[in-house]
Enzyme design. Structure first.
Site, PDB file in Angstrom:
ATOM      1  CG  HIS A   1      40.284  35.851  37.960  1.00 52.07           C
ATOM      2  ND1 HIS A   1      39.129  35.087  37.904  1.00 52.07           N
ATOM      3  CD2 HIS A   1      40.901  35.511  39.126  1.00 52.07           C
ATOM      4  CE1 HIS A   1      39.054  34.323  38.977  1.00 52.07           C
ATOM      5  NE2 HIS A   1      40.113  34.561  39.732  1.00 52.07           N
TER       6      HIS A   1
ATOM      7  CG  HIS B   1      41.582  41.427  43.930  1.00 48.14           C
ATOM      8  ND1 HIS B   1      40.235  41.158  43.772  1.00 48.14           N
ATOM      9  CD2 HIS B   1      42.224  40.263  43.662  1.00 48.14           C
ATOM     10  CE1 HIS B   1      40.069  39.885  43.450  1.00 48.14           C
ATOM     11  NE2 HIS B   1      41.261  39.318  43.368  1.00 48.14           N
TER      12      HIS B   1
ATOM     13  CG  ASP C   1      44.252  36.820  38.558  1.00 48.45           C
ATOM     14  OD1 ASP C   1      44.372  36.185  39.608  1.00 48.45           O
ATOM     15  OD2 ASP C   1      43.556  37.863  38.447  1.00 48.45           O
TER      16      ASP C   1
END
Length: 257
Positions: A65, A17, A52
């Site tokens: 992000h 992540h 992202d």
């Protein structure tokens, strides 16, 4: 036919992540979605990196992000108001800025899971992804934004794998709850993976019934964001295919990599 994105590794898939930032590297100033964080995930043995993207003021698609810089850099400006050069300076002692194009070019063995966070980033992100489509799973909370990026990618080279946005996900949950197999098949058509939280507030999202319905339709289930080793093992026992985690090093160990 299974998309090539899935061919890089076996389940369970551990998705790093925003890269990998351990407590030690965080103490040294490294932040998420930096070049160093992606490199650390790669060095730890991760095959998949979830990230992202946003668009800078001068049109560069960067891995980031938040819509503003305050949490990561302490700068209150929106990301869309800064140039790539300004962002490079801000990220210089935080692990380094990484653009979407750089990520795909510099890490040719990694598969990327890219969440398009801004409408303005959808088309340019898709155009960058096109030539690398076999190595990308593209998603967004907005189905419209996701479709824009998918179309741009197809025009520029290829179609990435995809996970649905919020609207499609709600329809999938309703179809599974109703037990309407034809409707479930229709909603899952064109979808490669469901990427979901275990729950939304007090409402459970992940259920064994959902996992089984997804698997019957050739769709994987990835759960975010799972950092506790106990939760990792419990979810893998439930049959999920992937875990999105801030601690890819721990997840890889549990998955037996």
């Amino acid at each position: 036919m299974t998309h090539p994105w899935f061919a890089a590794g076996t389940t369970p898939r551990i998705l790093a992540h925003r890269g990998l930032v351990t407590p030690e590297s965080a103490a040294d100033g490294m932040v998420e979605n930096s070049f160093a964080a992606v490199a650390a995930a790669h060095a730890a043995g991760a095959v998949y990196v979830e990230s992202d993207c946003h668009l800078t003021a001068d049109g560069t698609v960067v891995l980031f992000h938040d819509s503003d810089l305050s949490r990561v850099t302490g700068d209150p400006r929106p990301l869309s108001a800064v140039t790539e050069s300004e962002l490079e300076d801000l990220m210089g002692d935080r692990g380094g800025l990484i653009t979407l194009a750089q990520a795909l070019d510099a890490f040719p063995t990694l598969r990327f899971n890219i969440d398009v966070k801004a409408d303005a980033a959808a088309r340019p992100a898709g155009e960058i992804i096109g030539p690398y489509a076999d190595r990308v799973l593209l998603t967004s909370f907005s189905d419209a934004r996701r479709r824009t990026a998918l179309s741009a990618s197809a025009r520029s080279g290829g179609v990435p794998a995809t996970s649905p946005g919020r609207g499609t996900m709600i329809r999938a949950l309703a179809a599974v709850a109703a037990g309407a197999a034809p409707l479930v098949r229709r909603v899952f058509s064109g979808v490669d993976a469901l990427q979901i939280p275990e729950r939304q507030g007090a409402v459970p999202v992940l259920t064994r019934r959902l996992v089984e319905a997804a698997h019957r339709n050739g769709v994987e289930v990835h759960v975010w964001t799972v950092n506790d080793p106990v939760d990792m093992r419990r979810l893998l026992d439930l049959g999920v295919d992937g875990l999105v985690t801030d601690r890819a090093d721990v997840g890889l160990d549990i998955a037996g990599r």
